[in-house]
Scaffold this motif. Sequence first.
Motif, PDB file in Angstrom:
ATOM      1  N   UNK A 157       0.821  -1.218   0.000  1.00 43.88           N
ATOM      2  CA  UNK A 157       0.000   0.000   0.000  1.00 43.88           C
ATOM      3  C   UNK A 157       0.851   1.263   0.000  1.00 43.88           C
ATOM      4  N   UNK A 158       1.949   1.257   0.731  1.00 37.68           N
ATOM      5  CA  UNK A 158       2.800   2.444   0.760  1.00 37.68           C
ATOM      6  C   UNK A 158       3.376   2.737  -0.628  1.00 37.68           C
ATOM      7  N   UNK A 159       3.749   1.705  -1.354  1.00 41.13           N
ATOM      8  CA  UNK A 159       4.257   1.918  -2.716  1.00 41.13           C
ATOM      9  C   UNK A 159       3.134   2.316  -3.667  1.00 41.13           C
ATOM     10  N   UNK A 160       1.932   1.826  -3.436  1.00 38.65           N
ATOM     11  CA  UNK A 160       0.785   2.258  -4.241  1.00 38.65           C
ATOM     12  C   UNK A 160       0.570   3.757  -4.101  1.00 38.65           C
ATOM     13  N   UNK A 161       0.593   4.227  -2.874  1.00 39.01           N
ATOM     14  CA  UNK A 161       0.429   5.664  -2.639  1.00 39.01           C
ATOM     15  C   UNK A 161       1.558   6.472  -3.272  1.00 39.01           C
ATOM     16  N   UNK A 162       2.761   5.936  -3.175  1.00 36.61           N
ATOM     17  CA  UNK A 162       3.919   6.632  -3.746  1.00 36.61           C
ATOM     18  C   UNK A 162       3.762   6.787  -5.259  1.00 36.61           C
ATOM     19  N   UNK A 163       3.336   5.739  -5.935  1.00 32.08           N
ATOM     20  CA  UNK A 163       3.147   5.820  -7.388  1.00 32.08           C
ATOM     21  C   UNK A 163       2.007   6.763  -7.743  1.00 32.08           C
ATOM     22  N   UNK A 164       0.922   6.721  -6.971  1.00 25.88           N
ATOM     23  CA  UNK A 164      -0.199   7.625  -7.223  1.00 25.88           C
ATOM     24  C   UNK A 164       0.232   9.080  -7.071  1.00 25.88           C
ATOM     25  N   UNK A 165       1.024   9.362  -6.069  1.00 26.04           N
ATOM     26  CA  UNK A 165       1.480  10.740  -5.838  1.00 26.04           C
ATOM     27  C   UNK A 165       2.399  11.233  -6.956  1.00 26.04           C
ATOM     28  N   UNK A 166       2.969  10.311  -7.736  1.00 20.83           N
ATOM     29  CA  UNK A 166       3.829  10.696  -8.853  1.00 20.83           C
ATOM     30  C   UNK A 166       3.072  10.754 -10.182  1.00 20.83           C
ATOM     31  N   UNK A 167       1.783  10.414 -10.168  1.00 19.61           N
ATOM     32  CA  UNK A 167       1.001  10.326 -11.408  1.00 19.61           C
ATOM     33  C   UNK A 167       0.921  11.675 -12.119  1.00 19.61           C
ATOM     34  N   UNK A 168       0.997  11.612 -13.451  1.00 21.50           N
ATOM     35  CA  UNK A 168       0.900  12.818 -14.279  1.00 21.50           C
ATOM     36  C   UNK A 168      -0.215  12.735 -15.321  1.00 21.50           C
ATOM     37  N   UNK A 169      -0.635  11.506 -15.685  1.00 21.89           N
ATOM     38  CA  UNK A 169      -1.611  11.356 -16.767  1.00 21.89           C
ATOM     39  C   UNK A 169      -2.906  10.665 -16.317  1.00 21.89           C
ATOM     40  N   UNK A 170      -2.799   9.436 -15.812  1.00 28.68           N
ATOM     41  CA  UNK A 170      -4.023   8.711 -15.455  1.00 28.68           C
ATOM     42  C   UNK A 170      -3.759   7.724 -14.329  1.00 28.68           C
ATOM     43  N   UNK A 171      -4.856   7.404 -13.629  1.00 29.18           N
ATOM     44  CA  UNK A 171      -4.841   6.406 -12.562  1.00 29.18           C
ATOM     45  C   UNK A 171      -6.077   5.547 -12.738  1.00 29.18           C
ATOM     46  N   UNK A 172      -5.871   4.240 -12.883  1.00 30.86           N
ATOM     47  CA  UNK A 172      -6.971   3.288 -13.000  1.00 30.86           C
ATOM     48  C   UNK A 172      -6.985   2.393 -11.764  1.00 30.86           C
ATOM     49  N   UNK A 173      -8.149   2.270 -11.129  1.00 25.27           N
ATOM     50  CA  UNK A 173      -8.310   1.364  -9.989  1.00 25.27           C
ATOM     51  C   UNK A 173      -9.488   0.439 -10.258  1.00 25.27           C
TER      52      UNK A 173
END
Length: 511
Positions: A157-173
């Motif tokens: 989960x911590x790495x999930x949040x880290x990647x989301x915080x770096x997002x620039x284009x899209x996030x799919x869940x």
Amino acid sequence: MKYLRSLSLRLGIVIVLLILQITVIVGVTAFVMLRFPLVSFVGYFISLLVFLFILQKNEASAYKMTWIIIILLVPSVGGVMYLMYGKEHRARRKVEAHVQEHALIAKLLDTDENLPTAQQVGCDRMYSLMQYVMTASSYHAYENTETKYYPFGELMFEDMLDEINKAEKFIFLEYFIIGKSGMWNRLLEALESKVAQGVEVRVIIDDIGSQKLFTNSYISQLRAKKIRVLRFNPLIPFLFVFMNNRDHRKILVVDGNAAFVGGLNIADEYINKNKRLGTWKDTGLRLKGDGVWSFTLMFIEMWDTFCKAEERINDHILYKQPRDTSLTTDGFILPYGDSPLDNNQLGENIYIDILNQAEKYVYIFTPYLIISEKMIHALQMAAMRGVEVKIVTPGIPDKKIVNRLTKSYYNSLLEAGVRIFEYEPGFLHAKSFVCDDKIAVVGTINLDYRSLYLHFECAALLYNSTCIVEMRDDALGAIGQSREVFLDERKAVRMVEVVFDAFLHLFAPLL
């Protein structure tokens, strides 16, 4: 889980209405049959034809047995009930739409370059498995992909949040369960921040798994915040076989650069913030590189199949990232999705193939063990060939009846030499195979009928990836914390319990 203990009013109303429908259908049919003997004779004749048809069908015998029992109990109407609600009569339009969408992503997958050859893989047996997956589902194996394995949900989960915080284009869940929790609150805060920065956010939730939190009003609130939400297979108060097919997948894709998959849903128990069932053991995987494209397309396929026409994602290629040549090749990674609509049990077949080619060991994590004759035979054969087959199940169950049914499968496996362990620290929710230090699967696919036959699922098949040794060590660590189950204690079960377990087997496909 809280949502299992306290179902919403909406779900309760639906269940009551379904029971009323069944009562009315059976009552009216019985009245007609008694009043008109000729109709009753026709009903018996239809049941006989359906009975013969079911016997020759190529599907799990447990499903056949369920319908055969219904026909034997009510022969005048059993055949008609099968024709109305049997497996062949799912929503045709949904099946056709799914087939069309999968054909689109298959074309996109087939355009990928530098896919591995038999010579590159270096193992004919493994290459043949990759070829089967490609033939059956269009999914490919990739080399230019890095992996990271997570032995517990809180680490992932911590790495999930880290990647989301770096997002620039899209996030799919895409998640079976998103529950009211601190985990979801942290995730939602990060998503809202990204939406404010112009990042596209789309969320798919299963309407049964997430029904307690994702009410109509809550979904409206999220949409007002520019978070696009798709409620998969909304629960309706009508007898409809497709209702039994749920979206059990857990996928997070960020910018096409990173994808996460595993057993982890979005609720506090998955990250050990809620310890009602002791330590919650889950596993997960992060991909970076070429293999992410398959998970991106899996999400788009599901979204476009079930969304409204105006919400479709028309240009798939916009979500594909250029190849990152800085990545280190980490063996071969084959992400795949399994659908209940294609009559091809991909997840089960991959598990069985791994067992068939195993030489030294296969270690298995599964929260449930409710399996077909094919899977039982594969497990038995591997053990009798001298392969060290070890299965880890929960020490503290989440569903007592399902756990009892799980235990009822122990005897035939133990007699063949399969070793079974119950994870004493708590509930084991992980779904993974690791074999011979070179093959592994991490994903959402339980060893039960629902995952293998009824649900939309996903996973990643790994070959010669560095994280496979980590998976082996994690499995051995969990086994070291588990209590081994022995055949003598299982044979000491009372006769009344054996009879009850046999009765439960009749409903195994529904549990």
